[in-house]
Design a protein around this motif. Structure first.
Motif, PDB file in Angstrom:
ATOM      1  N   PHE A 187       0.828  -1.209   0.000  1.00 17.02           N
ATOM      2  CA  PHE A 187       0.000   0.000   0.000  1.00 17.02           C
ATOM      3  C   PHE A 187       0.867   1.265   0.000  1.00 17.02           C
ATOM      4  O   PHE A 187       0.530   2.270  -0.635  1.00 17.02           O
ATOM      5  N   SER A 188       2.006   1.212   0.737  1.00 17.57           N
ATOM      6  CA  SER A 188       2.904   2.376   0.749  1.00 17.57           C
ATOM      7  C   SER A 188       3.485   2.622  -0.634  1.00 17.57           C
ATOM      8  O   SER A 188       3.588   3.774  -1.093  1.00 17.57           O
ATOM      9  N   LEU A 189       3.871   1.550  -1.310  1.00 14.65           N
ATOM     10  CA  LEU A 189       4.423   1.688  -2.648  1.00 14.65           C
ATOM     11  C   LEU A 189       3.385   2.284  -3.598  1.00 14.65           C
ATOM     12  O   LEU A 189       3.690   3.185  -4.395  1.00 14.65           O
ATOM     13  N   LEU A 190       2.163   1.765  -3.481  1.00 16.21           N
ATOM     14  CA  LEU A 190       1.094   2.315  -4.308  1.00 16.21           C
ATOM     15  C   LEU A 190       0.855   3.797  -3.985  1.00 16.21           C
ATOM     16  O   LEU A 190       0.627   4.615  -4.891  1.00 16.21           O
ATOM     17  N   ALA A 191       0.925   4.128  -2.682  1.00 21.06           N
ATOM     18  CA  ALA A 191       0.717   5.525  -2.274  1.00 21.06           C
ATOM     19  C   ALA A 191       1.825   6.416  -2.817  1.00 21.06           C
ATOM     20  O   ALA A 191       1.582   7.541  -3.286  1.00 21.06           O
ATOM     21  N   ILE A 192       3.097   5.905  -2.761  1.00 24.81           N
ATOM     22  CA  ILE A 192       4.224   6.694  -3.262  1.00 24.81           C
ATOM     23  C   ILE A 192       4.095   6.912  -4.766  1.00 24.81           C
ATOM     24  O   ILE A 192       4.313   8.019  -5.270  1.00 24.81           O
ATOM     25  N   VAL A 193       3.725   5.837  -5.470  1.00 20.80           N
ATOM     26  CA  VAL A 193       3.563   5.956  -6.919  1.00 20.80           C
ATOM     27  C   VAL A 193       2.456   6.960  -7.248  1.00 20.80           C
ATOM     28  O   VAL A 193       2.604   7.833  -8.124  1.00 20.80           O
ATOM     29  N   GLY A 194       1.338   6.845  -6.524  1.00 22.42           N
ATOM     30  CA  GLY A 194       0.246   7.781  -6.761  1.00 22.42           C
ATOM     31  C   GLY A 194       0.619   9.211  -6.423  1.00 22.42           C
ATOM     32  O   GLY A 194       0.286  10.153  -7.159  1.00 22.42           O
ATOM     33  N   ALA A 195       1.339   9.353  -5.290  1.00 18.22           N
ATOM     34  CA  ALA A 195       1.756  10.702  -4.889  1.00 18.22           C
ATOM     35  C   ALA A 195       2.722  11.304  -5.902  1.00 18.22           C
ATOM     36  O   ALA A 195       2.658  12.501  -6.209  1.00 18.22           O
ATOM     37  N   ARG A 196       3.636  10.447  -6.398  1.00 15.90           N
ATOM     38  CA  ARG A 196       4.578  10.951  -7.407  1.00 15.90           C
ATOM     39  C   ARG A 196       3.849  11.388  -8.673  1.00 15.90           C
ATOM     40  O   ARG A 196       4.210  12.400  -9.294  1.00 15.90           O
TER      41      ARG A 196
END
Length: 621
Positions: A187-196
């Motif tokens: 979920f953190s990776l998905l959040a980072i990708v989305g935030a980027r």
């Protein structure tokens, strides 16, 4: 570090912190759960043992308790279960089983104080939860312990030790923790990708804005920011582009107007913004300079102020100022800040042949900074040492070159001066009309102080400068001789030969008078055929000698008129200031008295004033 990288690192740090926190919280929660669960299991198992032993005692099967304990060991996760008798029970019923006879340190403490003990121990690399539970004698409930045991209420009858294996719980805990870490990491990776994906346009736009601002600070406004989105970031990019376009158009308009005023367009390698600011500031300073010099009284003050400006503002120590005289010759005004200096940086022949000066001849600027030897009248080694370069600016007055400003610098600093020339030209352009106005004013003033026909000073000149003459005589403690002259029988010339002949005689007399006095003496047409000569630093004898010289020259002179020649004589009255009077005008009156006495005595003579000539205002001459 870019904004995108900072944001990415921030999210990675947050995700890592969350993972670490979750791992710590999970491990702590699982440990707490394991202890709580194991404590409950141990208490439950101990209670089962206590109930079974009590039932066995009541039913008389207490001797078979060993088999029960062995069967209890078959429960999954249970590694040990044993019962320890207290000394009170052993005293009443005798020693129990072998395993009940020796109590370890923990069990001994439980038997003494009746408090349960729980702990985690490590047996051959495997964690084990151990609990030792005391059996307390109580008369309450069923069965009543005191009916069988000869003990008091609250005495410890024994202790049950139960050991549970924790390997299963630990494995379950590790599995759960790993699952949580994987889930949170995903979920953190998905959040980072989305935030980027959300922050990349922000970071890229911010980076481009920074770049275009840096270019704008260097005067370059053509760069634009890419509009990546239609949200607030896209609007910011659009607004920045609109602002840059407005600044570009505004600066281009200002540069064009400034170039029209200064004659210089900032080059492509210049910072156009800084160059334009410098130009505008210089224009303002030049306007202030013009206001200042307009209040100066003479051209000399203006040249002096401009010379100081060249030195203090532009660091220029070598320069020349020339003015064009009415006969076309050039006159040196100042050289390197010194007035009255001779020609230094130019061939002295330009003073008598103005055409030798290229700027004077051509009427436009002469750039000797970039074109060496462009003017053959320039003397580059006038002071020796390093050769000089020059830049000459003609100042146009009434359609002709009225003055020339010459800027001089060593060859090594010629390029530096070339950059400063446009700024210097601003001040020259502001100075030019003021100089012309001062020149016209001086010309008008001189014409008002000069007799138009003879070219001599007139009576108004005397009225303006008499105080200076008197002050000089008093300061130097010298005499001032006053000669008042009048042509004899001048009216007959006009009546007989006409006014043209009379004018010719007056002009000739004026020339005779100038030829027979010093350059420092003043010759004034006092009125009609009357003339006044002032001889500074002259005593009575010298004054009479000059007067007699003039009288004799006039007597011998043949005046040429239309149709022939004339002979004339002149009468002269002489008085001395302050010998005859302490006031100039009274001394002049005494010279007038002497003049008319000379006329009364036969004319064509010189008379020195004597007190006896003076009569009161009711007397005559």
């Amino acid at each position: 570090m870019t904004l995108n990288r900072k944001v990415t690192l921030l999210f990675v740090a947050l995700a890592t912190s969350i993972l670490v926190a979750l791992v710590i919280i999970s491990l702590y929660a699982f440990r707490s759960f394991a202890l709580t669960s194991s404590t409950a299991h141990v208490k439950t198992a101990a209670e089962i043992v206590r109930v079974h032993l009590t039932e066995s005692m009541i039913n008389g099967t207490i001797g078979k308790r060993e088999q029960f304990l062995e069967r209890l060991m078959e429960v999954q996760g249970l590694s040990m279960a044993r019962v320890i008798r207290s000394p009170l029970v052993s005293k009443q019923f005798g020693e129990g089983l072998q395993r009940e006879m020796v109590a370890d340190r923990i069990e001994a403490q439980v038997l003494r104080d009746g408090q349960p003990r729980f702990s985690i121990i490590d047996e051959i690399g495997e964690p084990v939860f151990r609990g030792t539970i005391p059996y307390i004698a109580s008369s309450r409930g069923t069965p009543n312990c005191l009916q069988c045991h000869q003990v008091n209420e609250g005495d410890v009858l024994g202790a049950v030790t139960i050991e549970l294996l924790l390997s299963g719980l630990r494995k379950h805990a590790m599995t759960s923790v790993v699952s949580i870490i994987i889930t949170v990491a995903v979920f953190s990776l998905l959040a980072i990708v989305g935030a980027r994906r959300l922050m990349l346009p922000v970071g890229d736009t911010a980076t481009e804005i920074g770049e275009v601002v840096q270019r704008a600070l260097k005067g370059q406004f053509k760069a634009r920011v890419t509009q990546r989105t239609t949200d607030d970031i896209g609007l910011i990019a659009a607004h920045v582009n609109r602002l840059l376009g407005y600044l570009e158009q505004g600066l281009a308009s200002i540069v064009e107007r400034v170039a029209q005023l200064t004659g210089r367009m900032p080059s492509g390698i210049d910072n156009q913004l800084e160059a334009t600011i410098d130009m505008v500031n210089s224009l303002a300073d030049a306007a202030t300079f013009k206001i200042t010099i307009e209040e100066d009284e003479t051209k000399a003050e203006i040249y002096d102020r401009f010379g100081r400006l060249l030195t203090e503002r532009f660091g220029l120590l070598e320069y020349s100022f020339y003015e064009t005289l009415d006969n076309g010759h050039l006159q040196v005004i100042a050289v390197d800040g010194e007035n009255g200096h001779g020609c230094l940086w130019c061939d002295p022949q330009i003073l008598v042949r103005g055409e030798r000066c290229r700027a004077r001849r051509a009427g436009h600027m002469v750039d000797g900074l970039t074109q060496e030897h462009i003017c053959t009248a320039f003397v580059p080694d006038a002071k020796g040492g390093e050769v000089r370069r020059h830049y000459c600016v003609p100042i146009i007055q009434s359609g002709v070159v009225g003055a020339v400003v010459q800027l001089v610098t060593p060859a090594t600093t010629a390029a530096c001066l070339a950059l400063q020339v446009p700024y210097i030209l601003m001040f020259i352009r502001e100075m030019a009309p003021v100089l012309e106005a001062k020149r016209l004013t001086e010309t008008l003033r001189e014409s008002s102080l000069q007799d138009a026909m003879t070219g001599l000073h007139n009576r108004r000149f005397l009225e303006e400068y008499v105080e200076t003459l008197v002050a000089t005589a008093k300061r130097h403690q010298t005499g001032l001789a006053i000669l008042l002259l009048d042509l004899d029988y001048f009216k007959m010339v006009n009546d007989t030969h006409g006014h043209d002949a009379g004018d010719a005689v007056l002009k000739s007399i004026a020339e005779l008078l100038k030829q027979n006095v010093r350059a420092s003496d003043l010759v004034i047409r006092f009125g009609g055929e009357e003339f006044l000569i002032l001889l500074p630093d002259t005593d009575g004898a010298a004054a009479l000698k000059v007067a007699e010289k003039i009288r004799s020259a006039v007597e011998q002179y043949k005046f040429r008129i239309a149709g022939g020649e004339l002979k004339k004589t002149i009468s002269v009255g002489v008085a001395l200031f302050p010998e005859d009077s302490e006031t100039f005008w009274q001394t002049l009156k005494y010279a007038d008295v002497a003049l008319y006495r000379a006329k009364d005595e036969g004319r064509n003579r010189v008379l020195r004033f004597a007190p006896a000539m003076w009569q009161d205002e009711n007397g005559g001459y």
